[in-house]
Design a protein around this motif. Structure first.
Motif, PDB file in Angstrom:
ATOM      1  N   ALA A   1      66.727  13.029   6.564  1.00  0.00           N
ATOM      2  CA  ALA A   1      66.724  11.570   6.406  1.00  0.00           C
ATOM      3  C   ALA A   1      66.260  10.911   7.698  1.00  0.00           C
TER       4      ALA A   1
ATOM      5  N   LEU B   1      63.139   8.491   8.154  1.00  0.00           N
ATOM      6  CA  LEU B   1      63.277   7.156   8.727  1.00  0.00           C
ATOM      7  C   LEU B   1      62.351   6.986   9.927  1.00  0.00           C
ATOM      8  N   THR B   2      62.276   8.028  10.764  1.00  0.00           N
ATOM      9  CA  THR B   2      61.366   7.973  11.908  1.00  0.00           C
ATOM     10  C   THR B   2      59.937   7.772  11.416  1.00  0.00           C
TER      11      THR B   2
ATOM     12  N   ILE C   1      58.912   6.427   8.629  1.00  0.00           N
ATOM     13  CA  ILE C   1      58.722   5.075   8.105  1.00  0.00           C
ATOM     14  C   ILE C   1      58.572   4.087   9.247  1.00  0.00           C
ATOM     15  N   LYS C   2      59.450   4.257  10.254  1.00  0.00           N
ATOM     16  CA  LYS C   2      59.433   3.345  11.401  1.00  0.00           C
ATOM     17  C   LYS C   2      58.074   3.434  12.109  1.00  0.00           C
TER      18      LYS C   2
ATOM     19  N   PRO D   1      59.590  -0.920   4.212  1.00  0.00           N
ATOM     20  CA  PRO D   1      60.441  -0.064   3.372  1.00  0.00           C
ATOM     21  C   PRO D   1      60.473  -0.548   1.932  1.00  0.00           C
TER      22      PRO D   1
END
Lengths: 281, 267
Positions: B49, B53-54, B56-57, B63
């Motif tokens: 996860a 998340l990294t 996506i960032k 998002p």
């Protein structure tokens, strides 16, 4: 100056519907287009103007007669790529001629196919986008652009192949007036500044008025050929083959019948206004 | 309604995720899937996860756009969750009629939902940050060696990139046809499944006809621009691995190793 495109007794017929005789789309066309000129080909639907355009870069091959592009016979298959590099084609529907999802990659498509070296492609793409005034959209997605912008991208894609001639096959037909203006201004500039021959296939009289030479087609034949000032004022003859004279000519014609002393060949709106003012003064 | 389909949509940008070599991103995506399927416990899922998340960032993709992409598979996610919830044997927590909810069931269902969600989001990240041409370019280069065994790699990648290019165009067209049919009284929203399927015919027929016409025109346009197959073709952008590609690949390798160890430990 030499001829970039020359046809000699060109005839062509599409495969007929079953049980019918083939109807010739082109019926003996003799036409020479000089390098660097701006030629408008006018005609009603079904006059053969698009069929003629498709012979100019060997998309269609002559049924009879010959077509030469820069001295190369389009029937010679070995010359096909060279002919298509020389004469680029822009079509009616902008969506159906854009290959890539990013503007610069679409413009690069032609040079990539020609095997141009990477550094050279990058230079050409930048130059082509600048020439059509779309350099700010290099990394945009084409489907977010307006119709006129898409057509300018298509023109850039052709320019990147460094052609001698661009054929616009009713490329403004699906555009709004602003988009048409954009495209026409672009090709006019290319013709004037880079000396690229422009062949504009259209049924808009006001577009034809921009050209140096107007060729009028009807039923697969060339019926009139000359400078716009001589051709576009022949109202009766144009009407007979389903074309309307430009609005300016119709207005001036009407005024003449009412006894005003105005010339018929003031084709541009500005020019026409000035002519009327002079007659009133 | 149709605007919700985001599959294969590219968001242009200039983030690290955008600038990575498409080949790297393809390899990363495969690695990501492997890592995801190796994860076993809360800790290892947590690591995946964190990785997502990294990603996506770094990509700068909203998002919301990723969550929207989940909508079409919502049914599959729910279905999997329910199946796992009721059909995992173990310590019973509650039961009614023929259904029994087990503690293991809840855990498995949770992980399954997590796995599918992260799988979709992770792979969407690839198509969101990579232009279809770059993507097919990457695939073409990665699969290049297969040309020797007569696999038409260039043709396949060309087909794929054109298909991707025409998705937005055809969606727009479908919208237009639907509006035209609605304006003439067509009803797509009521009736049973069979009636609704039948209502789609007047949309599909014109859509197919127009798609064939487009294909024909595009083929001529491509030929006019001297397209003659993959032979002798050069590229606007030649793929070259940069330092960042090696670094990101190494980092991913590290994460894979970590997840493998964690999973081994049952975490």
């Amino acid at each position: 100056m030499s001829d970039i495109i020359r046809t000699e007794h060109l005839t062509f017929a599409y495969p007929p519907d079953e049980g019918k005789d083939p109807v010739p789309a082109l019926d003996g066309v003799d036409l020479s287009i000089r390098q660097g000129s701006f030629v408008a080909i006018l005609g009603h639907n079904g006059s053969g103007k698009s069929t003629l355009a498709k012979h100019m870069n060997a998309v269609l091959l002559p049924g009879g007669g010959r077509v030469w592009v820069d001295g190369m016979d389009t029937l010679d298959e070995a010359l096909l790529l060279e002919i298509r590099r020389r004469v680029g084609m822009v079509f009616q529907n902008p969506d159906n001629q854009i290959v890539a999802n990013v503007v610069e990659e679409d413009v690069a498509f032609g040079p990539e196919n020609l095997g141009v070296a990477t550094a050279e492609i990058q230079a050409r793409v930048a130059a082509a986008l600048k020439a059509v005034g779309m350099e700010a959209f290099t990394l945009h997605a084409p489907h977010h652009l307006s119709g006129g912008q898409k057509q300018r991208i298509a023109i850039a894609g052709v320019i990147a192949m460094e052609p001698a001639c661009i054929v616009l096959d009713e490329s403004t037909a699906m555009l709004d007036p602003a988009g048409r203006r954009e495209v026409l201004d672009t090709v006019k500039t290319l013709n004037r500044d880079k000396g690229i021959t422009v062949v504009l296939i259209t049924h808009h009289m006001d577009e034809a008025a921009m050209a140096d030479r107007v060729v009028v087609m009807d039923r697969g034949r060339v019926v009139m050929d000359g400078p716009p000032r001589e051709i576009l004022v022949r109202m009766e003859e144009l009407r007979e083959i389903g074309l309307d004279a430009p609005h300016t000519v119709e207005l001036l014609h009407g005024l003449r019948q009412e006894g005003f002393d105005v010339p018929l060949d003031a084709l541009g709106i500005q020019e026409c206004a000035e002519a009327i003012l002079r007659a009133l003064a | 309604m149709l605007k919700d389909i985001t599959l294969g949509q590219y968001f242009p940008g200039n983030s690290l995720a955008h600038r990575l070599d498409p080949r790297t991103k393809l390899i990363l995506t495969v690695l990501y899937i492997v890592i995801l399927f190796c994860a076993k416990g809360f800790v290892s899922y947590g690591v995946v996860a964190l990785l997502l998340l990294t990603g996506i960032k770094v990509s700068g993709v909203a998002p919301r756009a990723l969550v929207r992409g989940l909508k079409p598979i919502l049914f599959i996610i729910c279905f999997t969750a329910v199946l796992n919830l009721f059909y995992t044997p173990g310590e019973a927590l509650a039961s009614f009629w023929i259904f029994t909810i087990t503690k293991e069931g809840i855990v498995t269902a949770f992980f399954m939902v997590l796995r599918i969600t992260m799988l979709i989001m992770g792979t969407f990240l690839l198509t969101y940050t990579t232009s279809p041409i770059a993507l097919t370019d990457g695939l073409e280069t990665l699969l290049g060696p297969l040309k020797r065994v007569k696999v038409p790699v260039h043709e396949l990648s060309m087909i794929m990139s054109i298909a991707l290019r025409f998705i937005p165009t055809l969606i727009e067209e479908t919208d237009k046809i639907m509006s035209a049919q609605k304006a003439r009284g067509a009803d797509f929203e009521s009736g049973n499944l069979l009636q609704r399927a039948r209502a789609l015919v007047p949309i599909l027929v014109p859509l197919f006809i127009s798609a064939f016409r487009r294909a024909d025109e595009l083929a001529v346009a491509m030929e006019c621009r001297c397209y003659h197959g993959g032979e002798g073709r050069t590229k606007l952008h030649v793929l070259r691995y940069q330092l960042r590609d090696y670094l990101v690949l190494a980092a991913y390798g590290g994460v894979l190793a970590a997840v493998l160890i964690l999973a081994r430990l049952g975490m």
